[in-house]
Write a protein that holds these residues in place. Structure first.
Motif, PDB file in Angstrom:
ATOM      1  N   GLU A 153       0.637  -1.402   0.116  1.00  0.00           N
ATOM      2  CA  GLU A 153       0.204  -0.438  -0.186  1.00  0.00           C
ATOM      3  C   GLU A 153       0.795   1.064   0.441  1.00  0.00           C
ATOM      4  O   GLU A 153       0.610   2.105  -0.703  1.00  0.00           O
ATOM      5  CB  GLU A 153      -0.544   0.229   0.889  1.00  0.00           C
ATOM      6  CG  GLU A 153      -2.257  -0.953   1.234  1.00  0.00           C
ATOM      7  CD  GLU A 153      -3.150  -0.956   0.373  1.00  0.00           C
ATOM      8  OE1 GLU A 153      -3.675   0.390  -0.351  1.00  0.00           O
ATOM      9  OE2 GLU A 153      -3.550  -2.003  -0.640  1.00  0.00           O
ATOM     10  N   SER A 154       2.124   1.245   0.471  1.00  0.00           N
ATOM     11  CA  SER A 154       3.447   2.229   0.473  1.00  0.00           C
ATOM     12  C   SER A 154       3.598   2.605  -0.404  1.00  0.00           C
ATOM     13  O   SER A 154       4.493   3.857  -0.435  1.00  0.00           O
ATOM     14  CB  SER A 154       3.365   2.802   2.031  1.00  0.00           C
ATOM     15  OG  SER A 154       4.619   1.134   1.566  1.00  0.00           O
ATOM     16  N   GLY A 155       4.071   1.497  -1.302  1.00  0.00           N
ATOM     17  CA  GLY A 155       4.758   1.781  -2.722  1.00  0.00           C
ATOM     18  C   GLY A 155       6.126   1.300  -2.475  1.00  0.00           C
ATOM     19  O   GLY A 155       6.988   1.831  -2.656  1.00  0.00           O
ATOM     20  N   GLY A 156       6.261  -0.034  -1.322  1.00  0.00           N
ATOM     21  CA  GLY A 156       8.032  -0.494  -0.975  1.00  0.00           C
ATOM     22  C   GLY A 156       7.771   0.326   0.418  1.00  0.00           C
ATOM     23  O   GLY A 156       9.586   0.123   0.363  1.00  0.00           O
ATOM     24  N   VAL A 157       6.899   0.861   0.931  1.00  0.00           N
ATOM     25  CA  VAL A 157       7.891   2.188   1.797  1.00  0.00           C
ATOM     26  C   VAL A 157       8.155   1.207   3.114  1.00  0.00           C
ATOM     27  O   VAL A 157       6.846   1.396   3.343  1.00  0.00           O
ATOM     28  CB  VAL A 157       7.333   3.708   1.839  1.00  0.00           C
ATOM     29  CG1 VAL A 157       8.882   4.202   3.372  1.00  0.00           C
ATOM     30  CG2 VAL A 157       8.389   4.610   0.525  1.00  0.00           C
ATOM     31  N   ARG A 158       9.023   1.415   3.804  1.00  0.00           N
ATOM     32  CA  ARG A 158       9.427   0.317   4.978  1.00  0.00           C
ATOM     33  C   ARG A 158       8.883   1.117   6.285  1.00  0.00           C
ATOM     34  O   ARG A 158       9.295   2.693   6.058  1.00  0.00           O
ATOM     35  CB  ARG A 158      10.150  -0.397   5.474  1.00  0.00           C
ATOM     36  CG  ARG A 158      10.527  -2.107   4.255  1.00  0.00           C
ATOM     37  CD  ARG A 158      11.979  -2.008   4.572  1.00  0.00           C
ATOM     38  NE  ARG A 158      11.819  -3.364   6.128  1.00  0.00           N
ATOM     39  CZ  ARG A 158      12.470  -3.826   7.055  1.00  0.00           C
ATOM     40  NH1 ARG A 158      13.761  -3.206   7.461  1.00  0.00           N
ATOM     41  NH2 ARG A 158      13.003  -4.769   7.930  1.00  0.00           N
ATOM     42  N   PRO A 159       7.632   0.612   7.440  1.00  0.00           N
ATOM     43  CA  PRO A 159       7.675   1.334   8.355  1.00  0.00           C
ATOM     44  C   PRO A 159       9.222   1.604   8.779  1.00  0.00           C
ATOM     45  O   PRO A 159       9.513   0.727   9.298  1.00  0.00           O
ATOM     46  CB  PRO A 159       6.323   1.335   9.095  1.00  0.00           C
ATOM     47  CG  PRO A 159       6.990  -0.366   8.384  1.00  0.00           C
ATOM     48  CD  PRO A 159       6.642  -0.078   7.370  1.00  0.00           C
ATOM     49  N   SER A 160       9.317   3.162   9.733  1.00  0.00           N
ATOM     50  CA  SER A 160      10.563   3.010  10.905  1.00  0.00           C
ATOM     51  C   SER A 160      10.065   2.280  12.309  1.00  0.00           C
ATOM     52  O   SER A 160       9.100   1.614  12.757  1.00  0.00           O
ATOM     53  CB  SER A 160      10.450   4.700  11.215  1.00  0.00           C
ATOM     54  OG  SER A 160       9.227   5.263  11.828  1.00  0.00           O
ATOM     55  N   HIS A 161      11.062   2.127  12.934  1.00  0.00           N
ATOM     56  CA  HIS A 161      10.575   1.392  14.549  1.00  0.00           C
ATOM     57  C   HIS A 161       9.890   2.070  15.400  1.00  0.00           C
ATOM     58  O   HIS A 161       8.990   1.541  16.155  1.00  0.00           O
ATOM     59  CB  HIS A 161      12.380   1.450  14.918  1.00  0.00           C
ATOM     60  CG  HIS A 161      12.499   1.092  16.359  1.00  0.00           C
ATOM     61  ND1 HIS A 161      11.687   1.690  17.153  1.00  0.00           N
ATOM     62  CD2 HIS A 161      13.052  -0.151  16.592  1.00  0.00           C
ATOM     63  CE1 HIS A 161      12.138   1.105  18.542  1.00  0.00           C
ATOM     64  NE2 HIS A 161      12.461  -0.403  18.055  1.00  0.00           N
ATOM     65  N   PHE A 162      10.166   3.499  15.070  1.00  0.00           N
ATOM     66  CA  PHE A 162       9.258   4.092  15.725  1.00  0.00           C
ATOM     67  C   PHE A 162       7.254   4.364  15.645  1.00  0.00           C
ATOM     68  O   PHE A 162       6.388   3.761  16.161  1.00  0.00           O
ATOM     69  CB  PHE A 162       9.204   5.790  15.835  1.00  0.00           C
ATOM     70  CG  PHE A 162       8.549   6.307  17.122  1.00  0.00           C
ATOM     71  CD1 PHE A 162       8.791   6.367  18.505  1.00  0.00           C
ATOM     72  CD2 PHE A 162       8.270   7.381  16.539  1.00  0.00           C
ATOM     73  CE1 PHE A 162       8.512   6.914  19.073  1.00  0.00           C
ATOM     74  CE2 PHE A 162       6.837   8.624  17.340  1.00  0.00           C
ATOM     75  CZ  PHE A 162       7.326   8.213  18.843  1.00  0.00           C
ATOM     76  N   GLU A 163       7.006   4.359  14.242  1.00  0.00           N
ATOM     77  CA  GLU A 163       5.678   4.307  13.950  1.00  0.00           C
ATOM     78  C   GLU A 163       5.735   2.922  13.834  1.00  0.00           C
ATOM     79  O   GLU A 163       4.471   2.882  14.429  1.00  0.00           O
ATOM     80  CB  GLU A 163       6.097   4.348  11.822  1.00  0.00           C
ATOM     81  CG  GLU A 163       6.469   5.864  11.738  1.00  0.00           C
ATOM     82  CD  GLU A 163       6.845   5.225  10.532  1.00  0.00           C
ATOM     83  OE1 GLU A 163       6.360   7.077   9.498  1.00  0.00           O
ATOM     84  OE2 GLU A 163       7.209   4.233   9.424  1.00  0.00           O
ATOM     85  N   LEU A 164       6.238   1.740  13.221  1.00  0.00           N
ATOM     86  CA  LEU A 164       5.980   0.842  13.930  1.00  0.00           C
ATOM     87  C   LEU A 164       5.306   0.256  15.477  1.00  0.00           C
ATOM     88  O   LEU A 164       4.606  -0.378  15.812  1.00  0.00           O
ATOM     89  CB  LEU A 164       6.450  -0.645  13.472  1.00  0.00           C
ATOM     90  CG  LEU A 164       6.988  -0.923  12.459  1.00  0.00           C
ATOM     91  CD1 LEU A 164       7.983  -1.376  12.327  1.00  0.00           C
ATOM     92  CD2 LEU A 164       5.856  -1.721  11.799  1.00  0.00           C
ATOM     93  N   LEU A 165       6.384   0.828  16.169  1.00  0.00           N
ATOM     94  CA  LEU A 165       5.481   1.221  17.684  1.00  0.00           C
ATOM     95  C   LEU A 165       4.839   1.404  18.162  1.00  0.00           C
ATOM     96  O   LEU A 165       3.636   0.979  19.165  1.00  0.00           O
ATOM     97  CB  LEU A 165       6.879   1.569  18.782  1.00  0.00           C
ATOM     98  CG  LEU A 165       6.698   1.044  20.219  1.00  0.00           C
ATOM     99  CD1 LEU A 165       7.500  -0.007  20.157  1.00  0.00           C
ATOM    100  CD2 LEU A 165       8.631   1.700  20.427  1.00  0.00           C
ATOM    101  N   THR A 166       4.747   3.065  17.466  1.00  0.00           N
ATOM    102  CA  THR A 166       3.331   3.488  17.893  1.00  0.00           C
ATOM    103  C   THR A 166       2.130   3.241  17.599  1.00  0.00           C
ATOM    104  O   THR A 166       1.349   2.766  18.125  1.00  0.00           O
ATOM    105  CB  THR A 166       3.503   5.010  17.151  1.00  0.00           C
ATOM    106  OG1 THR A 166       4.732   5.770  17.360  1.00  0.00           O
ATOM    107  CG2 THR A 166       2.407   5.326  16.754  1.00  0.00           C
ATOM    108  N   ALA A 167       2.512   2.629  16.705  1.00  0.00           N
ATOM    109  CA  ALA A 167       0.954   1.729  15.248  1.00  0.00           C
ATOM    110  C   ALA A 167       0.929   0.047  16.887  1.00  0.00           C
ATOM    111  O   ALA A 167      -0.168   0.547  17.353  1.00  0.00           O
ATOM    112  CB  ALA A 167       1.306   0.594  14.373  1.00  0.00           C
ATOM    113  N   ALA A 168       1.748  -0.148  17.319  1.00  0.00           N
ATOM    114  CA  ALA A 168       1.973  -1.598  18.197  1.00  0.00           C
ATOM    115  C   ALA A 168       0.725  -0.575  19.761  1.00  0.00           C
ATOM    116  O   ALA A 168      -0.347  -1.052  19.891  1.00  0.00           O
ATOM    117  CB  ALA A 168       3.001  -2.510  18.835  1.00  0.00           C
ATOM    118  N   ALA A 169       1.202   0.583  19.722  1.00  0.00           N
ATOM    119  CA  ALA A 169       0.186   1.375  21.287  1.00  0.00           C
ATOM    120  C   ALA A 169      -1.091   1.275  20.520  1.00  0.00           C
ATOM    121  O   ALA A 169      -1.665   0.898  21.794  1.00  0.00           O
ATOM    122  CB  ALA A 169       1.474   2.497  21.464  1.00  0.00           C
TER     123      ALA A 169
END
Length: 302
Positions: free
Chosen positions: A134-150
């Protein structure tokens, strides 16, 4: 004719160690220092994709969003304690951690259980191929993933309110996919900047980005030259420290301070603040005002 891109297979995550390893395999922007107003390429696009794939969990609860150069952590903990004392279920997301990642996600000031963090991060790992697509191959960052987890965990346990601390600056911080019911700015100081030119205004503009137009802003920064920066974001209302609320009395006491705080909804005398440092009284005033703003009333006396 170009060959179709092969999707990266989902990574299996079942334990806390595997969850930490998965997160560490992604770019950690918190370890990179940017310059306020001069960083290029910052965007919330990937974080919005991540949130949408998860079903926008950040919309499941009201958010008190806290930014500022100093005092974010203390203010977040005070806001959490005040909300919990009113018998609310409170999820808190902060950074950085002192000893382990689990400290960053708490429920009524208790860290997330390791197996719960592993499970939530495992869900993200399983969904990452879809996020990449969906993002055109852009990997989420460490902080983005942790924020999403929260956000996902808070929605899962059905918190009444989330207290969310900005990681860096504000406008393009991953936490800013959430629309704050109450935005809080503790102060503006020289953090992520080169110190050249009108650096205070540049930092203020980044922090002001967490304000949701038409919703409350509790502003601890009192520099009159910066007030127009925050007013430009359209908060309604805007409570300013030393104008609308503040510390009227601050006495040293055994183990902390004894303070009196005045707010738009009342006055709180002889409040024991069990921390040291003169700045903590101002943080307490900001925290009390923030909870009043959320409730739209005075706090319960007890």
């Amino acid at each position: 004719m170009s060959r179709p891109r092969r999707a990266r297979p989902a990574r299996a995550v079942t334990t806390l160690d595997e969850a930490v390893a998965f997160l560490d395999d992604h770019t950690d922007l918190e370890k990179s220092v940017g310059v306020a107003g001069r960083v290029t390429g910052l965007s919330l696009d990937t974080m919005h994709v991540l949130s949408e794939v998860l079903g926008n969990p950040e919309q499941a609860f009201p958010v008190v969003h806290i930014s500022g150069t100093n005092g974010k952590g203390s203010t977040a903990r005070m806001v959490t304690a005040l909300l919990a004392a009113h018998s609310l279920s409170v999820g808190t997301y902060g950074s950085p951690h002192l000893e382990h990642l689990i400290e960053r996600l708490t429920w009524n000031n208790e860290p997330i259980e390791p197996e719960d963090l592993a499970r939530v991060v495992g869900d993200l790992a399983a969904l990452e191929p879809l996020v990449l697509e969906e993002s055109g191959g852009v990997r989420p960052s460490h902080f983005e993933l942790l924020t999403a987890a929260a956000f996902a965990w808070f929605a899962e346990i059905a918190v009444d309110v989330a207290v969310v601390e900005v990681g860096m600056l504000g406008r393009f911080d991953a936490t800013n996919v959430a629309e704050a019911q109450v935005a809080v700015i503790t102060n503006v100081g020289r953090d992520h900047t080169d110190g050249e030119g009108d650096w205070r205004r540049r930092i203020a503009e980044e922090k002001a980005g967490i304000v949701t137009a038409g919703r409350h802003l509790v502003l601890g920064e009192t520099d009159p030259d910066l007030l127009p920066v925050f007013e430009a974001e359209g908060p309604e209302p805007l409570w300013l420290r030393e104008r609308d609320f503040g510390v009227e009395q601050d006495k040293l006491a055994i183990g902390g301070h004894l303070v009196a705080v005045v707010t738009p909804h009342g006055r709180y005398d002889d409040v024991f603040l069990p921390v040291h440092g003169a700045h903590q009284a101002d943080n307490a005033a900001v925290a009390i005002a923030a909870v009043e703003a959320l409730f739209d009333r005075a706090l319960d006396p007890d």
